[in-house]
Motif scaffolding. Structure first.
Motif, short mmCIF file in Angstrom:
data_model
loop_
_atom_site.label_atom_id
_atom_site.label_comp_id
_atom_site.label_asym_id
_atom_site.label_seq_id
_atom_site.Cartn_x
_atom_site.Cartn_y
_atom_site.Cartn_z
N GLY A 60 0.80 -1.23 0.00
CA GLY A 60 0.00 0.00 0.00
C GLY A 60 0.83 1.27 0.00
O GLY A 60 0.33 2.34 0.36
N LEU A 61 2.09 1.19 -0.42
CA LEU A 61 3.00 2.34 -0.38
C LEU A 61 2.40 3.58 -1.04
O LEU A 61 1.83 3.51 -2.13
CB LEU A 61 4.32 1.99 -1.09
CG LEU A 61 5.34 3.14 -1.19
CD1 LEU A 61 5.91 3.47 0.18
CD2 LEU A 61 6.44 2.77 -2.16
N SER A 62 2.59 4.72 -0.39
CA SER A 62 2.31 6.04 -0.97
C SER A 62 3.63 6.80 -0.91
O SER A 62 4.11 7.15 0.17
CB SER A 62 1.24 6.76 -0.16
OG SER A 62 1.05 8.06 -0.67
N TYR A 63 4.25 7.03 -2.08
CA TYR A 63 5.59 7.61 -2.17
C TYR A 63 5.48 9.00 -2.78
O TYR A 63 5.31 9.14 -4.00
CB TYR A 63 6.49 6.71 -3.02
CG TYR A 63 7.96 7.03 -2.92
CD1 TYR A 63 8.76 6.41 -1.97
CD2 TYR A 63 8.54 7.96 -3.78
CE1 TYR A 63 10.11 6.70 -1.88
CE2 TYR A 63 9.91 8.25 -3.69
CZ TYR A 63 10.68 7.62 -2.74
OH TYR A 63 12.01 7.91 -2.65
N GLY A 64 5.52 10.03 -1.94
CA GLY A 64 5.35 11.41 -2.39
C GLY A 64 6.67 12.10 -2.64
O GLY A 64 7.59 12.05 -1.83
N HIS A 65 6.74 12.77 -3.79
CA HIS A 65 7.92 13.53 -4.19
C HIS A 65 7.74 15.01 -3.85
O HIS A 65 6.61 15.49 -3.71
CB HIS A 65 8.15 13.37 -5.70
CG HIS A 65 8.48 11.97 -6.09
ND1 HIS A 65 9.76 11.49 -6.14
CD2 HIS A 65 7.68 10.93 -6.44
CE1 HIS A 65 9.75 10.22 -6.51
NE2 HIS A 65 8.48 9.86 -6.70
N SER A 66 8.83 15.75 -3.77
CA SER A 66 8.76 17.17 -3.46
C SER A 66 8.07 17.96 -4.57
O SER A 66 7.60 19.07 -4.34
CB SER A 66 10.16 17.74 -3.20
OG SER A 66 10.98 17.61 -4.34
N SER A 67 7.95 17.39 -5.74
CA SER A 67 7.24 18.03 -6.86
C SER A 67 5.72 17.93 -6.70
O SER A 67 4.98 18.59 -7.43
CB SER A 67 7.63 17.36 -8.18
OG SER A 67 7.14 16.01 -8.20
N ALA A 69 4.21 14.93 -7.06
CA ALA A 69 3.85 13.63 -7.66
C ALA A 69 3.82 12.56 -6.57
O ALA A 69 4.62 12.60 -5.62
CB ALA A 69 4.87 13.24 -8.73
N VAL A 70 2.88 11.64 -6.69
CA VAL A 70 2.76 10.53 -5.74
C VAL A 70 2.73 9.23 -6.53
O VAL A 70 2.02 9.11 -7.52
CB VAL A 70 1.47 10.66 -4.88
CG1 VAL A 70 1.33 9.48 -3.94
CG2 VAL A 70 1.48 11.97 -4.10
N GLN A 71 3.53 8.26 -6.08
CA GLN A 71 3.60 6.96 -6.74
C GLN A 71 3.13 5.87 -5.80
O GLN A 71 3.33 5.95 -4.59
CB GLN A 71 5.04 6.64 -7.15
CG GLN A 71 5.63 7.56 -8.19
CD GLN A 71 7.11 7.29 -8.41
OE1 GLN A 71 7.88 7.23 -7.46
NE2 GLN A 71 7.49 7.12 -9.67
N ASP A 72 2.55 4.81 -6.38
CA ASP A 72 2.28 3.61 -5.61
C ASP A 72 3.53 2.72 -5.67
O ASP A 72 4.54 3.09 -6.29
CB ASP A 72 1.03 2.89 -6.11
CG ASP A 72 1.14 2.36 -7.54
OD1 ASP A 72 2.24 2.37 -8.13
OD2 ASP A 72 0.10 1.93 -8.07
N ALA A 74 4.25 -0.11 -7.23
CA ALA A 74 4.68 -0.57 -8.56
C ALA A 74 5.37 0.56 -9.33
O ALA A 74 6.43 0.34 -9.94
CB ALA A 74 3.50 -1.10 -9.35
N ALA A 75 4.81 1.76 -9.31
CA ALA A 75 5.39 2.88 -10.05
C ALA A 75 6.73 3.30 -9.45
O ALA A 75 7.68 3.62 -10.18
CB ALA A 75 4.42 4.06 -10.07
N PHE A 76 6.83 3.30 -8.12
CA PHE A 76 8.07 3.65 -7.43
C PHE A 76 9.20 2.70 -7.85
O PHE A 76 10.28 3.13 -8.25
CB PHE A 76 7.85 3.61 -5.92
CG PHE A 76 9.10 3.57 -5.08
CD1 PHE A 76 9.99 4.63 -5.07
CD2 PHE A 76 9.39 2.45 -4.31
CE1 PHE A 76 11.14 4.58 -4.29
CE2 PHE A 76 10.53 2.40 -3.53
CZ PHE A 76 11.41 3.47 -3.53
N ILE A 77 8.94 1.40 -7.77
CA ILE A 77 9.97 0.42 -8.09
C ILE A 77 10.29 0.45 -9.58
O ILE A 77 11.46 0.43 -9.97
CB ILE A 77 9.54 -0.99 -7.63
CG1 ILE A 77 9.50 -1.02 -6.09
CG2 ILE A 77 10.49 -2.06 -8.17
CD1 ILE A 77 8.93 -2.31 -5.52
N ASP A 78 9.27 0.52 -10.43
CA ASP A 78 9.50 0.50 -11.87
C ASP A 78 10.34 1.68 -12.34
O ASP A 78 11.23 1.51 -13.19
CB ASP A 78 8.17 0.49 -12.62
CG ASP A 78 8.37 0.39 -14.12
OD1 ASP A 78 8.99 -0.60 -14.57
OD2 ASP A 78 7.94 1.32 -14.83
#
Length: 148
Positions: A60-67, A69-72, A74-78
């Protein structure tokens, strides 16, 4: 995500290194365990190690960037494994970790360099990470970066 023999061996090696570090981290307390997990994640990001990243982050990762943008997960790892985004260098300073039960908050200043779409950019951001202990190990649940 297909797993090659090489990435599986790399993941096993990373897990062995992390488990070797954990007994001393446990002796120093849960905050040290979280710091060890932050370090393992940083190494996995630098190496673009998909198997290690998969093991270190929750589904369930929510990976937020300083820009913004937020990735789940799969998108973070890919983005890292495909090398669309890469990090030649990362240094973490002003580190803190606090643990409440099976959850932890880690904060740090992230300095480094990112290469995205062939363009190299220096990075100087603040980061808040939320970790959750699952099955005796710390895994990343959320991350939010912000501009300093």
């Amino acid at each position: 995500m297909p797993v090659s023999r090489r990435s599986l061996l790399a993941a096993l090696a990373a897990a062995h290194l992390l488990s070797a570090a954990m007994p001393s981290a446990r002796a120093a307390g849960p905050e040290a365990e979280v710091e060890a997990a932050v370090d393992a994640l940083t190494r996995a990001i630098l190496a673009a190690d998909g198997a290690a990243l998969d093991a270190l982050v929750l589904d369930g990762l929510s990976y937020g960037h300083s820009s913004g943008a937020v990735q789940d997960k799969a998108a973070f790892i890919d983005a890292l494994v495909s090398r669309r985004s890469s990090f030649p260098s990362i240094t973490l300073t002003s580190r803190t970790a606090s643990v409440v039960g099976d959850d932890a908050i880690a904060r740090h200043v992230f300095d480094g360099e990112t290469v995205s779409n062939g363009k190299s950019v220096p990075v100087h951001i603040g980061v808040l990470q939320v970790w959750h202990r699952e099955g005796g190990r710390w895994r990343l649940l959320a991350r939010q970066a912000y501009k300093l």
